[in-house]
Design a protein around this motif. Structure first.
Motif, PDB file in Angstrom:
ATOM      1  N   ASN A 175       1.035  -2.019  -0.096  1.00  0.00           N
ATOM      2  CA  ASN A 175       0.229   0.187  -0.445  1.00  0.00           C
ATOM      3  C   ASN A 175       0.805   0.622  -0.494  1.00  0.00           C
ATOM      4  OD1 ASN A 175      -1.245   2.562   1.714  1.00  0.00           O
ATOM      5  ND2 ASN A 175      -2.846   0.885   1.137  1.00  0.00           N
ATOM      6  N   ARG A 176       0.534   1.903  -0.745  1.00  0.00           N
ATOM      7  CA  ARG A 176       1.453   3.312  -1.151  1.00  0.00           C
ATOM      8  C   ARG A 176       1.620   4.149   0.032  1.00  0.00           C
ATOM      9  NH1 ARG A 176       4.500   5.156  -4.827  1.00  0.00           N
ATOM     10  NH2 ARG A 176       4.910   8.074  -4.893  1.00  0.00           N
ATOM     11  N   GLU A 177       0.588   4.473   0.073  1.00  0.00           N
ATOM     12  CA  GLU A 177       0.142   5.394   1.477  1.00  0.00           C
ATOM     13  C   GLU A 177       0.953   4.046   2.763  1.00  0.00           C
ATOM     14  OE1 GLU A 177      -0.606   8.659   1.480  1.00  0.00           O
ATOM     15  OE2 GLU A 177      -1.033   7.891  -0.823  1.00  0.00           O
ATOM     16  N   ALA A 178       0.759   3.883   3.115  1.00  0.00           N
ATOM     17  CA  ALA A 178       1.148   2.876   4.043  1.00  0.00           C
ATOM     18  C   ALA A 178       2.651   2.835   4.159  1.00  0.00           C
ATOM     19  CB  ALA A 178       0.969   0.916   4.326  1.00  0.00           C
ATOM     20  N   LYS A 216       4.944   5.630   2.740  1.00  0.00           N
ATOM     21  CA  LYS A 216       4.838   6.983   2.921  1.00  0.00           C
ATOM     22  C   LYS A 216       4.722   7.170   4.140  1.00  0.00           C
ATOM     23  CE  LYS A 216       2.977  11.231   1.383  1.00  0.00           C
ATOM     24  NZ  LYS A 216       2.763  12.456   0.386  1.00  0.00           N
ATOM     25  N   ALA A 217       3.788   6.179   4.905  1.00  0.00           N
ATOM     26  CA  ALA A 217       3.656   6.914   6.369  1.00  0.00           C
ATOM     27  C   ALA A 217       4.563   6.270   7.128  1.00  0.00           C
ATOM     28  CB  ALA A 217       2.127   6.227   7.116  1.00  0.00           C
ATOM     29  N   ARG A 218       5.372   5.489   6.419  1.00  0.00           N
ATOM     30  CA  ARG A 218       6.367   4.880   7.533  1.00  0.00           C
ATOM     31  C   ARG A 218       7.455   5.127   7.202  1.00  0.00           C
ATOM     32  NH1 ARG A 218       6.408  -0.620   9.129  1.00  0.00           N
ATOM     33  NH2 ARG A 218       3.594  -2.128   8.989  1.00  0.00           N
ATOM     34  N   LEU A 219       7.583   5.890   6.224  1.00  0.00           N
ATOM     35  CA  LEU A 219       8.807   6.422   5.718  1.00  0.00           C
ATOM     36  C   LEU A 219       9.012   7.872   6.520  1.00  0.00           C
ATOM     37  CD1 LEU A 219      10.990   7.174   4.153  1.00  0.00           C
ATOM     38  CD2 LEU A 219       9.647   8.114   2.241  1.00  0.00           C
ATOM     39  N   VAL A 220       7.578   8.310   6.686  1.00  0.00           N
ATOM     40  CA  VAL A 220       7.521  10.261   7.542  1.00  0.00           C
ATOM     41  C   VAL A 220       8.121   9.193   8.703  1.00  0.00           C
ATOM     42  CG1 VAL A 220       6.158  11.305   8.631  1.00  0.00           C
ATOM     43  CG2 VAL A 220       5.831  10.598   6.380  1.00  0.00           C
ATOM     44  N   ALA A 221       7.826   8.478   9.321  1.00  0.00           N
ATOM     45  CA  ALA A 221       7.465   8.116  11.026  1.00  0.00           C
ATOM     46  C   ALA A 221       8.905   7.941  11.351  1.00  0.00           C
ATOM     47  CB  ALA A 221       6.483   6.800  10.997  1.00  0.00           C
ATOM     48  N   HIS A 222       9.935   7.094   9.955  1.00  0.00           N
ATOM     49  CA  HIS A 222      10.663   6.755   9.765  1.00  0.00           C
ATOM     50  C   HIS A 222      12.169   8.111  10.121  1.00  0.00           C
ATOM     51  CE1 HIS A 222      14.629   4.497   9.268  1.00  0.00           C
ATOM     52  NE2 HIS A 222      15.213   5.294   8.591  1.00  0.00           N
ATOM     53  N   LEU A 223      11.691   8.798   9.416  1.00  0.00           N
ATOM     54  CA  LEU A 223      11.950  10.336   9.597  1.00  0.00           C
ATOM     55  C   LEU A 223      12.182  11.599  10.218  1.00  0.00           C
ATOM     56  CD1 LEU A 223      11.926  11.053   5.668  1.00  0.00           C
ATOM     57  CD2 LEU A 223      13.703  10.480   6.821  1.00  0.00           C
ATOM     58  N   LYS A 224      11.162  11.000  11.086  1.00  0.00           N
ATOM     59  CA  LYS A 224      10.586  11.153  12.537  1.00  0.00           C
ATOM     60  C   LYS A 224      11.797  11.358  13.509  1.00  0.00           C
ATOM     61  CE  LYS A 224       6.174  13.648  12.158  1.00  0.00           C
ATOM     62  NZ  LYS A 224       4.899  13.342  12.354  1.00  0.00           N
ATOM     63  N   TYR A 225      11.498  10.491  13.419  1.00  0.00           N
ATOM     64  CA  TYR A 225      12.265   9.252  14.480  1.00  0.00           C
ATOM     65  C   TYR A 225      13.764   9.100  14.339  1.00  0.00           C
ATOM     66  CZ  TYR A 225      14.877   5.300  17.028  1.00  0.00           C
ATOM     67  OH  TYR A 225      15.669   4.731  17.564  1.00  0.00           O
ATOM     68  N   VAL A 226      14.685   9.702  13.323  1.00  0.00           N
ATOM     69  CA  VAL A 226      15.922   9.578  13.053  1.00  0.00           C
ATOM     70  C   VAL A 226      15.981  11.198  13.300  1.00  0.00           C
ATOM     71  CG1 VAL A 226      16.615   7.847  11.474  1.00  0.00           C
ATOM     72  CG2 VAL A 226      15.655   9.515  10.357  1.00  0.00           C
ATOM     73  N   GLU A 227      14.891  12.293  13.232  1.00  0.00           N
ATOM     74  CA  GLU A 227      15.224  13.323  13.363  1.00  0.00           C
ATOM     75  C   GLU A 227      15.230  14.042  14.892  1.00  0.00           C
ATOM     76  OE1 GLU A 227      14.204  17.116  10.053  1.00  0.00           O
ATOM     77  OE2 GLU A 227      12.716  15.023   9.824  1.00  0.00           O
ATOM     78  N   HIS A 228      14.007  12.404  15.669  1.00  0.00           N
ATOM     79  CA  HIS A 228      13.816  13.587  17.417  1.00  0.00           C
ATOM     80  C   HIS A 228      14.420  12.661  17.829  1.00  0.00           C
ATOM     81  CE1 HIS A 228      12.854  17.177  15.331  1.00  0.00           C
ATOM     82  NE2 HIS A 228      11.922  16.773  14.477  1.00  0.00           N
ATOM     83  N   ARG A 229      14.172  11.599  17.723  1.00  0.00           N
ATOM     84  CA  ARG A 229      14.171  10.691  19.116  1.00  0.00           C
ATOM     85  C   ARG A 229      15.745  10.147  19.239  1.00  0.00           C
ATOM     86  NH1 ARG A 229       9.475   7.526  19.160  1.00  0.00           N
ATOM     87  NH2 ARG A 229      10.218   6.192  21.451  1.00  0.00           N
ATOM     88  N   SER A 230      16.216  10.026  20.924  1.00  0.00           N
ATOM     89  CA  SER A 230      16.954   9.683  21.876  1.00  0.00           C
ATOM     90  C   SER A 230      18.255  10.586  21.294  1.00  0.00           C
ATOM     91  CB  SER A 230      17.513   7.648  20.902  1.00  0.00           C
ATOM     92  OG  SER A 230      16.342   7.885  20.916  1.00  0.00           O
TER      93      SER A 230
END
Length: 200
Positions: free
Chosen positions: A12-15, A17-31
Motif C-alpha cells: 500500500n503506497r500510503e502505508a 509513505k506513512a512508515r517513511l514519515v515516521a522513520h524520518l521523524k524518528y531519526v530526526e528527533h528521538r533519542s
C-alpha cells in the motif's frame, strides 16, 4: 566499518509513505543526546546540507519500484576509521554506490551520535535513473553492495592518514632509540679513553 540495511517492500503506497514519515521523524528527533543540537540532526542529501522532511519523503516516494519502495541503511565507521566531515563522508560512500549501480540515486540521511558508535541513517529510494539511458530502473541492494559500502567507508575515512601518522611516530621512536644507543656507546668509549690516558 559497518553497513547494513533493509528494504520496505512495496505494498500500500500510503502505508509506505506513512512508515517513511515516521522513520524520518524518528531519526530526526528521538533519542537525542545533550551533545546533539537540532542542526546536528538535520536531513541532508547529496547536494544539500538541510532538506525539508516533506521534500525528502516526496522525492523518495516519487522514485519507488515494483520490488521495493525504499531501502533503510545504517553506516557506522569503526573505531579506527575516524570521520571528520560526516556529510561529505556519507556523500562519498553513496557516490561510490551510485557509480557501482550505474544509476542516479535518490537518498537522504541523518547523523546520530546517541550511541557509543556514531552512525548515519540513510533512506535510499527504490529506483533511480540509468546513467546511460536515463530510464528509471529498480535499485536493488545485495551483499556485494554492502561490502562495497564498507570498503568505501574505510577508504574515505581518516584511517590511512592516522595509520601513516602512527607509522611515522613509530619511526621517530625507533630513530630516537637508535640515537640514544649511539650516544651511550660514544660516552662509554670516551670514558674508556679517559681512563687509559690516566693510567699512562
Amino acid at each position: 566499518m559497518i553497513a547494513k540495511g533493509s528494504g520496505y517492500n512495496r505494498g500500500n503506497r500510503e502505508a509506505g509513505k506513512a512508515r517513511l514519515v515516521a522513520h524520518l521523524k524518528y531519526v530526526e528527533h528521538r533519542s537525542k543526546t545533550e551533545n546533539e543540537s537540532r542542526d546536528d540532526r538535520r536531513i541532508f542529501s547529496k547536494d544539500e546540507d538541510v532538506v525539508n522532511r516533506r521534500d525528502a519523503v516526496d522525492d523518495v516516494m516519487d522514485h519507488t519500484s515494483t520490488s521495493v519502495n525504499y531501502h533503510k541503511i545504517v553506516l557506522s565507521p569503526g573505531q579506527d576509521e575516524p570521520v571528520q566531515d560526516w556529510r561529505e563522508w556519507t556523500r562519498e560512500v553513496m557516490a561510490d554506490l551510485e557509480e557501482s549501480q550505474g544509476k542516479e540515486l535518490h537518498w537522504y540521511a541523518v547523523k546520530h551520535e546517541n550511541t557509543d558508535n556514531p552512525h548515519v541513517h540513510v533512506v535510499l529510494a527504490g529506483s533511480g535513473e540509468n546513467h546511460e539511458t536515463g530510464k528509471e530502473e529498480p535499485v536493488k541492494m545485495y551483499a556485494p553492495d554492502y561490502k562495497l559500502m564498507r570498503e568505501s567507508g574505510r577508504e574515505h575515512s581518516e584511517h590511512d592518514w592516522y595509520r601513516q601518522i602512527g607509522e611515522q611516530l613509530k619511526e621517530y621512536d625507533r630513530q630516537e632509540e637508535r640515537e640514544l644507543v649511539e650516544q651511550t656507546q660514544d660516552h662509554s668509549r670516551d670514558q674508556g679513553l679517559d681512563r687509559g690516558d690516566f693510567d699512562r
